[in-house]
Design a protein around this motif. Sequence first.
Motif, PDB file in Angstrom:
ATOM      1  N   TYR A 157      -6.515  -1.420 -11.971  1.00  0.00           N
ATOM      2  CA  TYR A 157      -7.467  -0.509 -11.320  1.00  0.00           C
ATOM      3  C   TYR A 157      -8.774  -0.450 -12.109  1.00  0.00           C
ATOM      4  O   TYR A 157      -9.864  -0.469 -11.534  1.00  0.00           O
ATOM      5  CB  TYR A 157      -6.844   0.890 -11.197  1.00  0.00           C
ATOM      6  N   HIS A 177     -10.142  -2.160  -1.251  1.00  0.00           N
ATOM      7  CA  HIS A 177      -9.680  -0.784  -0.979  1.00  0.00           C
ATOM      8  C   HIS A 177      -8.175  -0.738  -0.701  1.00  0.00           C
ATOM      9  O   HIS A 177      -7.503   0.234  -1.053  1.00  0.00           O
ATOM     10  CB  HIS A 177     -10.445  -0.170   0.193  1.00  0.00           C
ATOM     11  N   THR A 178      -7.663  -1.783  -0.066  1.00  0.00           N
ATOM     12  CA  THR A 178      -6.225  -1.815   0.211  1.00  0.00           C
ATOM     13  C   THR A 178      -5.445  -1.883  -1.100  1.00  0.00           C
ATOM     14  O   THR A 178      -4.430  -1.189  -1.276  1.00  0.00           O
ATOM     15  CB  THR A 178      -5.895  -3.027   1.107  1.00  0.00           C
ATOM     16  N   ALA A 180      -6.631  -0.883  -4.041  1.00  0.00           N
ATOM     17  CA  ALA A 180      -6.843   0.400  -4.737  1.00  0.00           C
ATOM     18  C   ALA A 180      -5.854   1.449  -4.226  1.00  0.00           C
ATOM     19  O   ALA A 180      -5.285   2.213  -5.020  1.00  0.00           O
ATOM     20  CB  ALA A 180      -8.282   0.883  -4.533  1.00  0.00           C
ATOM     21  N   ALA A 181      -5.655   1.487  -2.917  1.00  0.00           N
ATOM     22  CA  ALA A 181      -4.681   2.436  -2.343  1.00  0.00           C
ATOM     23  C   ALA A 181      -3.295   2.185  -2.944  1.00  0.00           C
ATOM     24  O   ALA A 181      -2.590   3.120  -3.338  1.00  0.00           O
ATOM     25  CB  ALA A 181      -4.636   2.303  -0.819  1.00  0.00           C
ATOM     26  N   LEU A 184      -3.114   3.411  -6.554  1.00  0.00           N
ATOM     27  CA  LEU A 184      -2.986   4.868  -6.606  1.00  0.00           C
ATOM     28  C   LEU A 184      -1.557   5.279  -6.261  1.00  0.00           C
ATOM     29  O   LEU A 184      -0.999   6.192  -6.873  1.00  0.00           O
ATOM     30  CB  LEU A 184      -3.974   5.526  -5.631  1.00  0.00           C
ATOM     31  N   ARG A 185      -0.981   4.595  -5.290  1.00  0.00           N
ATOM     32  CA  ARG A 185       0.408   4.873  -4.914  1.00  0.00           C
ATOM     33  C   ARG A 185       1.333   4.635  -6.110  1.00  0.00           C
ATOM     34  O   ARG A 185       2.337   5.324  -6.289  1.00  0.00           O
ATOM     35  CB  ARG A 185       0.807   3.974  -3.733  1.00  0.00           C
ATOM     36  N   PRO A 190      -7.238   8.269 -10.352  1.00  0.00           N
ATOM     37  CA  PRO A 190      -8.577   7.662 -10.274  1.00  0.00           C
ATOM     38  C   PRO A 190      -9.608   8.428 -11.075  1.00  0.00           C
ATOM     39  O   PRO A 190     -10.519   7.854 -11.662  1.00  0.00           O
ATOM     40  CB  PRO A 190      -8.901   7.696  -8.775  1.00  0.00           C
TER      41      PRO A 190
ATOM     42  N   VAL B 174      -4.494   7.995  -1.878  1.00  0.00           N
ATOM     43  CA  VAL B 174      -4.088   6.773  -1.172  1.00  0.00           C
ATOM     44  C   VAL B 174      -4.696   6.772   0.234  1.00  0.00           C
ATOM     45  O   VAL B 174      -5.246   5.757   0.684  1.00  0.00           O
ATOM     46  CB  VAL B 174      -2.543   6.691  -1.092  1.00  0.00           C
ATOM     47  N   HIS B 177      -8.454   5.779   0.271  1.00  0.00           N
ATOM     48  CA  HIS B 177      -8.712   4.341   0.161  1.00  0.00           C
ATOM     49  C   HIS B 177      -8.248   3.573   1.404  1.00  0.00           C
ATOM     50  O   HIS B 177      -8.853   2.579   1.792  1.00  0.00           O
ATOM     51  CB  HIS B 177      -8.038   3.768  -1.086  1.00  0.00           C
ATOM     52  N   ALA B 181     -10.765   1.359   3.639  1.00  0.00           N
ATOM     53  CA  ALA B 181     -10.490  -0.039   4.022  1.00  0.00           C
ATOM     54  C   ALA B 181     -10.713  -0.215   5.526  1.00  0.00           C
ATOM     55  O   ALA B 181     -11.347  -1.180   5.973  1.00  0.00           O
ATOM     56  CB  ALA B 181      -9.058  -0.428   3.640  1.00  0.00           C
TER      57      ALA B 181
END
Lengths: 324, 324
Positions: A157, A177-178, A180-181, A184-185, A190, B174, B177, B181
């Motif tokens: 990240y 972004h996908t 990054a999601a 985070l999961r 962040p 999540v 993001h 996306a």
Amino acid sequence: MDRRQMLQEASDFILQNDDFLLITHVQPDGDALGSTLGFAHLLQALGKRYAIAVEEPIPAKFRFLPMSDRIQLASQISRRFSKIVALDCGDIKRFGRCAEFLEPQADILNIDHHKTNDCFGRANLVDLEAAATSQIVFNLASFMGTEIGRDMSVCLYTGILTDTGGFRYGNTTVEVHTIAAELLRNGVSPYDVADRVLETLTWSQLQLIREGLKSLQKDELGKVAWMVVERDLLDRLGAGDEDAEGLVSYARNVQGVEVGILFREKADGTVKASLRSKYHVDVGEIALSLGGGGHARAAGCTLAGPVDKAVAEVLLKVRESLPS
Amino acid sequence: MDRRQMLQEASDFILQNDDFLLITHVQPDGDALGSTLGFAHLLQALGKRYAIAVEEPIPAKFRFLPMSDRIQLASQISRRFSKIVALDCGDIKRFGRCAEFLEPQADILNIDHHKTNDCFGRANLVDLEAAATSQIVFNLASFMGTEIGRDMSVCLYTGILTDTGGFRYGNTTVEVHTIAAELLRNGVSPYDVADRVLETLTWSQLQLIREGLKSLQKDELGKVAWMVVERDLLDRLGAGDEDAEGLVSYARNVQGVEVGILFREKADGTVKASLRSKYHVDVGEIALSLGGGGHARAAGCTLAGPVDKAVAEVLLKVRESLPS
């Protein structure tokens, strides 16, 4: 070779070998360290042996990265390696002193996203579409089916965050972004990462912003803005070279400006020029023509002094590159 | 009421009515305007009639938002409405002068994410988990099955970008993001938006940073940092109140600091205090106790002058709130 073949080749290189030396570029940034440590977590999960070498101590703000204590200084490495993984290095020159630890016929796995990458490895996982080398390491770990835990996620990240300028640069894609999601999961906070690597300013940096802004100038058309940080100023504020790094964004961000430049006098009297552009000018080309390198929107080069001469030299090149 | 029921109620309110007045809070920020214009695109797609009213002209940097030319000043509205949609408003006081355009028994759909929201609407789509009201509008459009085109996506992306501080604040989830996306897939250019709303600085703002940093101070423990912008300075630089807004981040971002504050002298002699915190202090509570409001990490209040008195008053409250 398509993406899938490259991923397969990299996967084979990892699975068929052991005892790797991980190398990244000199003066490592967030993506250099994030991708290297992210890759180290991958090897850890696979039970592989490895060492990580850097030329100089890493910046304090990156020492929170999980397993950063596994990074060794070049001076601490006492042998050569035959299996090398180079992360975020456009070419072998970027290894710096760490090149000394390669056996003469060493095999290199080259994982990178710089468009100037010359595919120097025996295996090359070079993805020019990737915003960050950390993104490539994420895709490699996913391809290999390795679990990406919290610690590895924090490293990756950090690399993606820094190389996209906090999800702001043009390289910020749907995939970014996908991923990054997903990170985070996996448990990344962040705020903690952004606070440490993007937001926090030392007292010296704040004084440097205040003093540096006094030198901010625009050209007559308002398309180029630049700042000059002389050695005297750094010495007076007790500031290091790394404290001046972020200043270039002030020049770049001036309303209406296309190219922003920071000129910084180095201890040896040479002048480091950091170039940033907004939409049209390929500053990577400009830097390359002056013996440096980088990306289209962010690049740098080092010139002979004195400062005034270096400023004139770079401004001339930049003006030639402005769209009319 | 759960999320799904609230979405259904909001959907019914829209589908069963027509001729709406869209209102957001006074001194609208990126999410206020992004969510309001995003919602306007939703109504547009459904063939509904609507007007959008704001008290004062919107900041220049938001005028690129698609359909921002549909926004009318309060002075241009000549009748009352019975169907109101309030976006990003914690309470009715935040409507400002636009409250005048409500019929006495007007029905309000209240779409918001502020934790202080008192559910003043006949229908309330209040999601305290959402980082931005724009995120709620995205979820509403998805729930209703309305296509989210490029223009609507730009508005919603702008709101999410600004209310998460560029995907940096702790509210970046999540879901944030994942939605980002999706909005990029719909055609948003992240660089263009970030450049306009987060990066670009006017020449006045740059001078204000330079001059404002001269006033930067820390308390003896280094936990609180503050800056003061006096009226004289703004007048001398020809800077407006909005030019000073971003300055508070310099106070907040000082290494080791928990609370950063900007004190700005207003034209009427009162003092606006903008408060930001990092991890522990709820500045929303502090602001509320001083007659203002906001979120836990970002809040503000207006105090009687002179500046010195206002500074002392706020610092006292902040020190009481610091964890020992």
